[in-house]
Design a protein around this motif. Structure first.
Motif, PDB file in Angstrom:
ATOM      1  N   PHE B  45      -0.983 -10.862   3.409  1.00 58.25           N
ATOM      2  CA  PHE B  45      -0.427  -9.822   4.288  1.00 58.25           C
ATOM      3  C   PHE B  45       0.415  -8.816   3.502  1.00 58.25           C
ATOM      4  O   PHE B  45       0.514  -7.650   3.855  1.00 58.25           O
ATOM      5  N   GLN B  46       1.052  -9.286   2.437  1.00 55.13           N
ATOM      6  CA  GLN B  46       1.913  -8.393   1.654  1.00 55.13           C
ATOM      7  C   GLN B  46       1.078  -7.588   0.656  1.00 55.13           C
ATOM      8  O   GLN B  46       0.365  -8.169  -0.149  1.00 55.13           O
ATOM      9  N   PRO B  47       1.178  -6.265   0.707  1.00 51.29           N
ATOM     10  CA  PRO B  47       0.400  -5.465  -0.246  1.00 51.29           C
ATOM     11  C   PRO B  47       0.924  -5.623  -1.673  1.00 51.29           C
ATOM     12  O   PRO B  47       2.117  -5.846  -1.876  1.00 51.29           O
ATOM     13  N   SER B  88      -3.099  -7.173   0.897  1.00 50.60           N
ATOM     14  CA  SER B  88      -3.194  -7.411  -0.548  1.00 50.60           C
ATOM     15  C   SER B  88      -4.565  -7.010  -1.088  1.00 50.60           C
ATOM     16  O   SER B  88      -4.742  -6.840  -2.282  1.00 50.60           O
ATOM     17  N   SER B  89      -5.547  -6.839  -0.187  1.00 51.09           N
ATOM     18  CA  SER B  89      -6.871  -6.411  -0.640  1.00 51.09           C
ATOM     19  C   SER B  89      -6.999  -4.895  -0.677  1.00 51.09           C
ATOM     20  O   SER B  89      -8.045  -4.369  -1.060  1.00 51.09           O
ATOM     21  N   LEU B 107       1.692   6.797   1.955  1.00 54.15           N
ATOM     22  CA  LEU B 107       1.253   5.807   0.973  1.00 54.15           C
ATOM     23  C   LEU B 107       2.460   5.325   0.187  1.00 54.15           C
ATOM     24  O   LEU B 107       3.234   6.123  -0.330  1.00 54.15           O
ATOM     25  N   ARG B 108       2.602   4.014   0.153  1.00 51.49           N
ATOM     26  CA  ARG B 108       3.768   3.413  -0.482  1.00 51.49           C
ATOM     27  C   ARG B 108       3.353   2.435  -1.560  1.00 51.49           C
ATOM     28  O   ARG B 108       2.243   1.922  -1.540  1.00 51.49           O
ATOM     29  N   ILE B 109       4.290   2.144  -2.398  1.00 45.16           N
ATOM     30  CA  ILE B 109       4.057   1.083  -3.386  1.00 45.16           C
ATOM     31  C   ILE B 109       5.227   0.113  -3.292  1.00 45.16           C
ATOM     32  O   ILE B 109       6.377   0.537  -3.165  1.00 45.16           O
TER      33      ILE B 109
END
Lengths: 285, 439
Positions: B45-47, B88-89, B107-109
């Protein structure tokens, strides 16, 4: 990064032109037919322009056809573009949504004048569905999204008022023993878990109680008035926040009205057009 | 009477439509919520890198982002609001960012709980060291178009900043030959700068590790000396063809398999770069365009330098009738083994006894492939020696055995290039939910 300034100006111009078209057309239609539309229904038959403005007249019928065409284009341009992305090479979905909103605002306005403000018969289901679709669209796109901002804005103001109350009450505590009791009373109200409607009836009683408690402190008139108005303003804000939270809960379901009723409107519209054509109303064709 | 019937019918019809819409919406929401729960359980779930952030106060639930995403189950709708599922994908296509009709996506990082190391870069793409620039995915923003634009801008800014007096022959060394590196090289050529392009692997960059064969770009980009480039469902092979064509036309040479091990500053606008080939390259400036994929982690066993060893699978259809060993227990290893299984004799070696944390779909396909004998598992094993026609593996108990082998694919993860940057003196910060692109 982000959208370039020049692009923003073009976008603002695009939105302004669309909004201006809607306003000008509405004002023109209202001005053109003002005399006819304000004539009582039973007397319209004798109006000198009845044949022109009536729903089946050259003008009135034309408004209905053009309005329907605008709505149809608005719906069948946006939905497939959104679902299948077939126009994404040519136009951003954002601009297409704005064009959808434009066509589906202007279309219903034309249809409103087509009805000559006479709502009856089965076709009124299509009309009221259309109204529901337009209103739910406005709610979903603008009002519902605005609520959280309004809530946080009011929460901030309320916080300021609460801080003001804290200051007043701590000053009061120095001069009056009963102040902590009043403070406790206010806290109870602030933490009250009652629903919106229950709070509404509770509000006045509670305020009156606080007022008499404050009166018992025998403060000077100016201070008494200031504290009271602060408490009232804070309570009113709290009521408003609760009202907004209730609206947020209800408006969350805007799309349940928007999408299905658009389908209902189109279904009844098809029946309406079919019946009209069967009765020989072919406009200029 | 007729009126009652007609109105009754219309009201019933309306009710049925609303009910159908409502119940099917609820059903879809429940399905997405279940997927989110599963993704949370599986730690997906976590990018991990660039990902969409959906502002719930702006989202109108149009679903355009879900449709636009080229990958599956990255985004979904719950109760009329967009949500991330298997974040995460997400590989940062950014298609959702452009598709949203109400600009609710940025868009975030990194996230509030998961930090991502990012080098500190000024708006002109220069790092804290004058003369070293960073372009492309390494700076946080991937995607072909953005990377290429950053490569061009970094080169442009660098050309303006470079002092005229310097003893170096080379104006700029570009590290990495992905979209950012290629675009920077083209710009350098256009500007008349002297330059070299060093690539640790082969031409292409991170884009060739994307799970799909097709490369999609929503809007065209301007490539120096080429013009407008529009990739609309272009295959990776076609993209490679475009890169090769434009580089050949302008006689730009990419020095492949030349990894830069270290950057040292000799003086102002004077750098020395040590390569894996033992060469020391001096240059006035450096553009680092190496992406975030990093260097594939090696096994460190004898024979690993053999040409039959690879760390990514590019064209599985060209591998047929061979004895292949795939090493690894993650999704990349499992997906590669599955892709090769139909036309090859495939062994899958994993140092643990169970495959954990792989996608549910991959798990199911792997179980089927193992049950049918298409893939032979070698669990609890490690490769100990690689030879021309065979491999040695060692079990957990220390016993060794050999298998016949023509080709080996190693998916043992990657080493992020962060220590390489820090070694060069570049400041790297841990970033928590930094917005890199918004409307």
């Amino acid at each position: 990064m982000g959208t370039a300034g020049k692009g923003n100006w073009w976008h603002i111009l695009y939105q302004s032109i669309l909004a201006l078209i809607v306003i000008i057309v509405t004002l023109w239609l209202g001005f053109e037919g003002y005399d006819y539309y304000q004539t009582p229904l039973e007397e319209r038959f004798y109006h000198e322009h009845h044949e022109w403005f009536k729903a089946s007249g050259l003008f009135g019928h034309g408004l209905g056809i053009i309005g329907t065409a605008l709505i149809t284009i608005g719906v069948f341009l946006y939905i497939p573009a959104k679902k299948y992305g077939f126009l994404e090479k040519y136009m951003r979905l954002r601009y297409l949504l704005e064009f959808h909103i434009f066509l589906c605002t202007l279309g219903p306005i034309l249809i409103l004048f087509h009805t000559t403000f006479k709502f009856g018969g089965i076709v009124s289901i299509a009309f009221w569905s259309m109204v529901l679709v337009v209103l739910s669209g406005v709610v979903g796109r603008y009002i519902y999204l605005q609520i959280p901002r309004s809530i946080s804005g009011r929460e901030l103001s309320r916080q300021e008022l609460k801080e003001e109350q804290e200051r007043s009450l701590s000053t009061l505590a120095m001069v009056a023993d009963q102040a902590p009791e009043l403070y406790q009373h206010i806290r109870e109200y602030q933490n009250d878990e009652k629903g919106y409607f229950a709070r509404r009836t509770h509000f006045r009683n509670h305020f009156n109680q606080l007022k008499s408690q404050l009166g018992a402190l025998q403060l000077d008139a100016k201070e008494h008035k200031s504290i009271l108005s602060n408490i009232k303003a804070e309570m009113v804000l709290q009521q408003r926040i609760h009202r907004l939270a209730l609206m947020q809960k209800l408006f969350k379901y805007w799309h349940v009205a928007h999408r299905p009723f658009a389908l209902i409107m189109l279904l009844v519209l098809i029946i309406h057009i079919g019946v009209t054509m069967a009765m020989g109303y072919t406009w200029i064709f | 009477m007729w009126e009652v019937l007609i109105y009754g019918f219309v009201i019933l019809l309306s009710g049925a439509i609303v009910w159908y819409y409502w119940s099917s919406g609820q059903k879809r929401s429940k399905e997405v919520a279940a997927k989110v729960e599963q993704a949370q359980e599986e730690g997906r779930f976590q990018p991990v890198s660039l990902h969409p952030y959906i502002d719930p106060h702006k989202c109108i639930g149009s679903g355009a982002c879900v449709r636009a995403c080229p990958e599956e189950d990255i985004l979904g709708l719950i109760d009329g609001k967009g949500t991330l599922i298997n974040a995460s994908s997400c590989i940062g296509h950014g298609a959702c960012f452009h598709a949203c009709p109400v600009d609710a996506i940025s868009l975030r990082i990194g996230t509030e709980v998961r930090g991502v190391d990012l080098p500190h870069i000024k708006p002109n793409y220069e790092t804290n060291i004058s003369g070293i620039y960073i372009a492309g995915e390494l700076g946080g923003m991937g995607l072909i178009k953005n990377s290429a634009e950053q490569g061009v801008q970094a080169c442009n800014n660098l050309a303006e900043e470079l002092p005229s007096e310097c003893s170096c022959e080379t104006d700029v060394v570009i590290i990495g030959a992905g979209p950012a590196g290629i675009a920077a090289a083209l710009k350098a050529k256009e500007k008349g700068l002297t330059f070299r392009v060093l690539e640790q692997d082969s031409l292409g960059g991170t884009v060739f590790t994307f799970p799909r064969d097709k490369v999609v770009m929503t809007s065209p980009m301007d490539l120096p000396l080429y013009g407008k480039l529009k990739l609309n469902n272009t295959s990776k092979a076609e993209l490679l063809g475009i890169w090769n064509e434009v580089l050949d036309k302008h006689q730009i040479q990419i020095e492949e398999h030349s990894k830069v091990e270290r950057i040292s500053q000799i003086g102002a606008y004077h750098f020395k770069l040590d390569t894996s080939k033992g060469e020391a390259v001096e240059a006035r400036s450096v553009i680092i365009a190496i992406g975030r994929r990093g260097t594939p982690r090696k096994l460190g066993v004898p024979g690993e330098e053999s040409s039959k060893v690879a760390y990514r699978l590019l064209e599985p259809e060209h591998i047929q009738g061979e004895k292949v060993l795939v090493v690894g227990g993650g999704d990349s290893a499992v997906e590669s083994a599955l892709l090769l299984a139909d036309h090859n004799e495939v062994h899958l070696s994993y140092r643990k006894q169970h495959f954990a944390r792989i996608k549910k779909g991959n798990q199911e396909k792997l179980e089927a492939a193992l049950a049918s004998g298409k893939i032979s598992p070698l669990l609890g094993t490690n490769v100990s020696r690689i030879e021309e026609k065979k491999l040695s593996l060692v079990r957990e108990d220390g016993s060794e055995f050999e298998i016949e082998n023509d080709r080996i694919y190693i998916f043992a993860g990657g080493e992020l290039p962060i220590p390489f940057l820090q070694d060069a003196g570049i400041t790297v910060e841990k970033t928590f939910g930094k917005t890199l692109r918004k409307h």
